[in-house]
Design a protein around this motif. Structure first.
Motif, short mmCIF file in Angstrom:
data_model
loop_
_atom_site.label_atom_id
_atom_site.label_comp_id
_atom_site.label_asym_id
_atom_site.label_seq_id
_atom_site.Cartn_x
_atom_site.Cartn_y
_atom_site.Cartn_z
N ALA A 1 0.66 -1.19 -0.02
CA ALA A 1 -0.06 -0.08 0.10
C ALA A 1 0.97 1.22 0.07
O ALA A 1 0.88 2.27 -0.95
CB ALA A 1 -1.03 0.07 1.13
N PHE A 2 1.75 1.25 0.96
CA PHE A 2 2.63 2.58 1.02
C PHE A 2 3.61 2.58 -0.22
O PHE A 2 3.83 3.80 -0.65
CB PHE A 2 3.28 2.38 2.26
CG PHE A 2 2.40 2.76 3.53
CD1 PHE A 2 2.32 4.20 3.73
CD2 PHE A 2 1.99 1.99 4.22
CE1 PHE A 2 1.39 4.82 5.05
CE2 PHE A 2 1.17 2.32 5.41
CZ PHE A 2 0.89 3.73 5.69
N GLY A 3 4.06 1.58 -0.68
CA GLY A 3 4.91 1.57 -1.90
C GLY A 3 4.35 1.93 -2.97
O GLY A 3 4.94 2.71 -3.69
N SER A 4 3.12 1.43 -3.21
CA SER A 4 2.27 2.04 -4.35
C SER A 4 2.20 3.35 -4.20
O SER A 4 2.13 4.33 -5.23
CB SER A 4 0.92 1.33 -4.46
OG SER A 4 1.10 -0.15 -4.63
N ALA A 5 2.03 4.09 -3.06
CA ALA A 5 1.57 5.48 -2.81
C ALA A 5 2.90 6.31 -3.30
O ALA A 5 2.93 7.45 -3.88
CB ALA A 5 1.15 5.74 -1.34
#
Length: 358
Positions: free
Chosen positions: A176-180
């Motif tokens: 999730a945070f990597g995609s952001a």
């Protein structure tokens, strides 16, 4: 010219020709045009970058990734300081040879505005093979961006475990945070190369500050009395114990450590990617890229030596004492073999002498 006579029309035409052919008017127009072109060229040059901002900084930013902070101690723990330094110099040799080839190609006119490394590949090895290699290069850089993004989130989880609370699972948190982070990088790149270059200076300052904090932490460790007993602080004894490889299992070997470290010397084509915004592409790409890889070489060597001097190899590998099986170093094995050979020879000689005496 409705009421003009043919004579009047001919007179007017001659006057117009004389005015248009006036040398003073032509010279003035040429000077004005030259001044306008000169001002436009000066404005373009003022927007272009030099070797430091345009090549050195982005190249270092591409090389100095999360592997320095999250995996260097693992490499030293498994491969030992000796093999870790060999890995650094092998990777540097590849980057150095690539930079030599890049500089030679650029100096011979191999880079055009907007072409970058893809233009170099297509002109150097042909359009078909160049397209295949260029696609591989693009995929490699894309995967490197994903690696750095996930690594930044992993570092964030290590520093602030509370980040896991909203999602509860580390893998999904990384996703999730990597995609952001990837989306934010996409927006930054969309804003243009000039914005990226300006923002790159800010990112560079952050990275340099982080590296300075790492150096300070390694030099000053252990900073608390209740820290793990395997953290010895800077010690030549610890360094000597960590010189040779101590691979934990068959899944960790020289090849895996080399693959783990090599991305630290990728991204050296950042100068070619910015050829159209450089003041002097041949000179700036050569000087900036060589300066970046040589400076990085000394920094990587210093980190390997420091990590090998501050803690036991078992601690560097992230293993508990009971899980860390000690394997004799090759130097110790050679020494043991020599000792066994000498002892066996002495015993055989003594046995022979006793038989002869009897």
């Amino acid at each position: 010219f409705g009421s003009s006579t043919p004579a009047m029309i001919a007179h007017r035409s001659s006057v117009i020709n004389v005015i248009s052919e006036d040398p003073s008017n032509s010279a003035r127009e040429k000077r004005e045009s030259a001044d306008v072109l000169k001002q436009e060229e000066q404005q373009k040059m003022n927007k272009k970058k030099g070797a430091f901002v345009g090549v050195f900084i982005p190249t270092c930013e591409n090389m100095w990734g999360v592997l320095i902070f999250l995996r260097f101690y693992t490499i030293v723990g498994h491969a030992g300081v000796g093999e870790a330094l060999a890995i650094v110099f092998m990777s540097f040799t590849v980057a150095f040879c690539t930079t030599i080839a890049l500089s030679a190609t650029v100096a011979s006119g191999g880079v055009v505005a907007g072409g970058g490394p893809y233009h170099i590949l297509s002109r150097s090895i042909g359009p078909y093979l160049g397209a295949a290699v260029g696609l591989t290069y693009y995929l490699g850089i894309t995967c490197l961006a994903v690696l750095e993004s996930l690594g930044s989130i992993e570092a964030l989880i290590v520093a602030y475990p509370a980040v896991l609370e909203p999602i509860g699972d580390q893998i999904n948190t990384l996703r999730a945070f990597g995609s952001a982070v990837i989306f934010a990088l996409m927006v930054i790149v969309y804003l243009g190369i000039h914005f990226v270059s300006k923002l790159g200076i800010v990112f560079m300052l952050v990275v340099v500050l982080t590296l300075m904090m790492f150096y300070a932490g390694l030099i000053m460790s252990p900073m608390e009395d209740n820290m793990d007993h395997r953290i010895t602080g800077l010690s030549t004894v610890t360094l000597s114990h960590n010189m040779d490889a101590q691979y934990h299992d068959e899944n960790h070997h020289f090849g895996t450590m080399l693959a783990l470290f090599f991305p630290c010397f990728t991204g050296i084509l950042s100068g070619a990617n910015r050829a159209d915004v450089l003041k002097d592409p041949p000179r700036d790409i050569r000087n900036g890229t060589f300066a970046a890889i040589i400076f990085s070489l000394f920094m990587y060597v210093s980190f390997m030596l420091l990590w090998g001097s501050v803690a036991d190899s078992c601690f560097l590998k992230g293993l508990e004492d009971g899980d860390c099986t000690y394997r004799a170093t090759r130097y110790e094995r050679v020494g043991e073999t020599i000792v066994e050979f000498v002892n066996g020879t002495v015993q055989e000689v003594a046995s022979t002498r006793r038989r002869l005496a009897g």
